[in-house]
Design an enzyme around this catalytic site. Structure first.
Site, PDB file in Angstrom:
ATOM      1  N   ASN A  52     -56.560  34.011  25.568  1.00 57.20           N
ATOM      2  CA  ASN A  52     -57.781  33.265  25.881  1.00 57.20           C
ATOM      3  C   ASN A  52     -57.388  32.149  26.852  1.00 57.20           C
ATOM      4  O   ASN A  52     -56.757  31.180  26.449  1.00 57.20           O
ATOM      5  CB  ASN A  52     -58.350  32.689  24.579  1.00 57.20           C
ATOM      6  N   LYS A  70     -59.256  30.105  28.319  1.00 61.99           N
ATOM      7  CA  LYS A  70     -60.135  28.920  28.241  1.00 61.99           C
ATOM      8  C   LYS A  70     -60.527  28.490  29.656  1.00 61.99           C
ATOM      9  O   LYS A  70     -60.694  29.351  30.530  1.00 61.99           O
ATOM     10  CB  LYS A  70     -59.465  27.808  27.429  1.00 61.99           C
ATOM     11  N   HIS A  89     -65.838  30.957  19.124  1.00 63.82           N
ATOM     12  CA  HIS A  89     -64.625  30.137  19.164  1.00 63.82           C
ATOM     13  C   HIS A  89     -64.967  28.721  18.701  1.00 63.82           C
ATOM     14  O   HIS A  89     -66.053  28.219  18.972  1.00 63.82           O
ATOM     15  CB  HIS A  89     -64.057  30.112  20.592  1.00 63.82           C
ATOM     16  N   GLU A  97     -64.143  25.981  19.773  1.00 56.45           N
ATOM     17  CA  GLU A  97     -64.494  25.060  20.864  1.00 56.45           C
ATOM     18  C   GLU A  97     -65.953  25.253  21.292  1.00 56.45           C
ATOM     19  O   GLU A  97     -66.546  24.349  21.893  1.00 56.45           O
ATOM     20  CB  GLU A  97     -63.520  25.252  22.033  1.00 56.45           C
ATOM     21  N   GLU A 134     -58.826  31.362  13.068  1.00 50.66           N
ATOM     22  CA  GLU A 134     -58.179  30.283  13.819  1.00 50.66           C
ATOM     23  C   GLU A 134     -58.458  28.943  13.149  1.00 50.66           C
ATOM     24  O   GLU A 134     -59.513  28.337  13.380  1.00 50.66           O
ATOM     25  CB  GLU A 134     -58.720  30.237  15.248  1.00 50.66           C
ATOM     26  N   GLY A 137     -53.923  24.545  19.639  1.00 54.73           N
ATOM     27  CA  GLY A 137     -53.395  23.664  20.676  1.00 54.73           C
ATOM     28  C   GLY A 137     -52.588  22.488  20.154  1.00 54.73           C
ATOM     29  O   GLY A 137     -52.303  21.545  20.893  1.00 54.73           O
ATOM     30  N   SER A 165     -51.809  28.070  17.997  1.00 53.16           N
ATOM     31  CA  SER A 165     -50.411  27.729  18.304  1.00 53.16           C
ATOM     32  C   SER A 165     -49.438  28.892  18.136  1.00 53.16           C
ATOM     33  O   SER A 165     -48.276  28.689  17.771  1.00 53.16           O
ATOM     34  CB  SER A 165     -49.953  26.509  17.482  1.00 53.16           C
TER      35      SER A 165
HETATM   36  P1  PGA Z   1     -53.678  27.950  21.204  1.00 50.30           P
HETATM   37  O1  PGA Z   1     -55.232  28.379  21.213  1.00 50.30           O
HETATM   38  O2  PGA Z   1     -52.895  29.219  21.165  1.00 50.30           O
HETATM   39  O3  PGA Z   1     -53.489  27.174  22.475  1.00 50.30           O
HETATM   40  O4  PGA Z   1     -53.487  27.128  19.968  1.00 50.30           O
HETATM   41  C1  PGA Z   1     -55.679  29.446  20.447  1.00 50.30           C
HETATM   42  C2  PGA Z   1     -57.149  29.637  20.649  1.00 50.30           C
HETATM   43  O5  PGA Z   1     -57.893  28.645  20.746  1.00 50.30           O
HETATM   44  O6  PGA Z   1     -57.636  30.793  20.689  1.00 50.30           O
END
Ligand code: PGA
Length: 248
Positions: free
Chosen positions: A10, A12, A92, A94, A162, A168, A207
């Site tokens: 992803n 983003k 997601h 976010e 997640e 992140g 992560s």
């Molecule tokens: P990350 O993000 O691997 O940077 O923690 C995962 C995600 O949001 O799908």
């Protein structure tokens, strides 16, 4: 049943046209691991160009619930398909947190993706205070109940667990906690869809990197990974694909 491992990047809100070179390197490396399903979800602006990369499987990071109409700034699922996408991420955290998407919104978006012929990765996950209060499983199962649609081909809908506090941050749950959550999700899906739930893949995200992928992907009921930061370059992403390939 044996579920093929699935590793999805992803991107983003990262990537300009020069980043297609990174996608090229990633899919060239992925070609050496035919037993693993791999896809990248770039920003909408790169979908068409990335879909043209040899071996590429690409997806959107979101879609609107409607197939078309007066929704300035939004992208509909049929547009993703038209641009070369074969999947879409919905729900997601976010989007849920930053754009106020409810379980009902996520369900409608999942239905829109499926109707457009896309496969769907539907994200769930608890915030830190919920994890600390000990009710993470109840929280995530409520998200599943509210956001997973009713009628679909189980091969076309994957769940991504997640934990929000792991995204992140470099923090990851213990392998036991991941296995417990994935087992609970599988149980809830089986309760609702019966034996068909066996074919549904449940990914872990938050992560994931080349160092922890083997352990996380090896946990019970973990069928793959949704990867953010470590999906932007072949140097970081391919070790995760390789870990998945070893686990087969
Ligand atoms: P990350 O993000 O691997 O940077 O923690 C995962 C995600 O949001 O799908």
């Amino acid at each position: 049943m044996a579920r093929r491992k699935y590793v999805v990047g992803n991107w983003k809100m990262n990537g300009l046209s020069a980043s297609i070179a990174d996608a090229r390197a990633i899919f060239a490396g992925v070609a050496g691991h035919p037993a693993v399903d791999v896809a990248l979800c770039p920003p909408f602006t790169l979908l068409g160009a990335m879909a043209a990369v040899p071996g590429a499987v690409v997806g959107g990071q979101d879609c609107h619930r409607a197939a078309l109409g007066a929704f300035t700034g939004s992208i509909a699922a049929p547009m993703l398909a038209d641009a070369g996408a074969s999947l879409v991420i919905v729900g997601h955290s976010e989007r849920r947190e930053g754009f106020g998407e409810s379980d009902g919104d996520v369900r409608a978006k999942a239905e829109a993706g499926l109707t457009a012929g896309l496969s769907v990765i539907l994200c769930v996950g608890e915030p830190r205070d919920v994890r600390e209060s000990g009710s993470a499983i109840d929280y995530v199962l409520a998200q599943i109940a509210g956001s997973v649609p009713d009628n679909f081909d189980p091969q076309r809908l994957a769940i991504a667990y997640e934990p929000i506090w792991a995204i992140g941050t470099g923090l990851v749950p213990t392998v036991d906690d991941v296995a417990a959550m994935h087992g609970a999700i599988r149980g809830a899906l089986a309760g609702r869809f019966g034996a068909a739930a066996d074919a549904m893949r449940i990914l872990y995200g938050g992560s994931v990197n080349g160092d922890n992928a083997a352990e996380l992907l090896g946990a019970a009921d973990v069928d793959g990974a949704l990867v953010g930061g470590a999906s932007l370059t072949s140097a970081k992403f391919l070790p995760i694909v390789e870990a998945a390939a070893v686990l087969g």
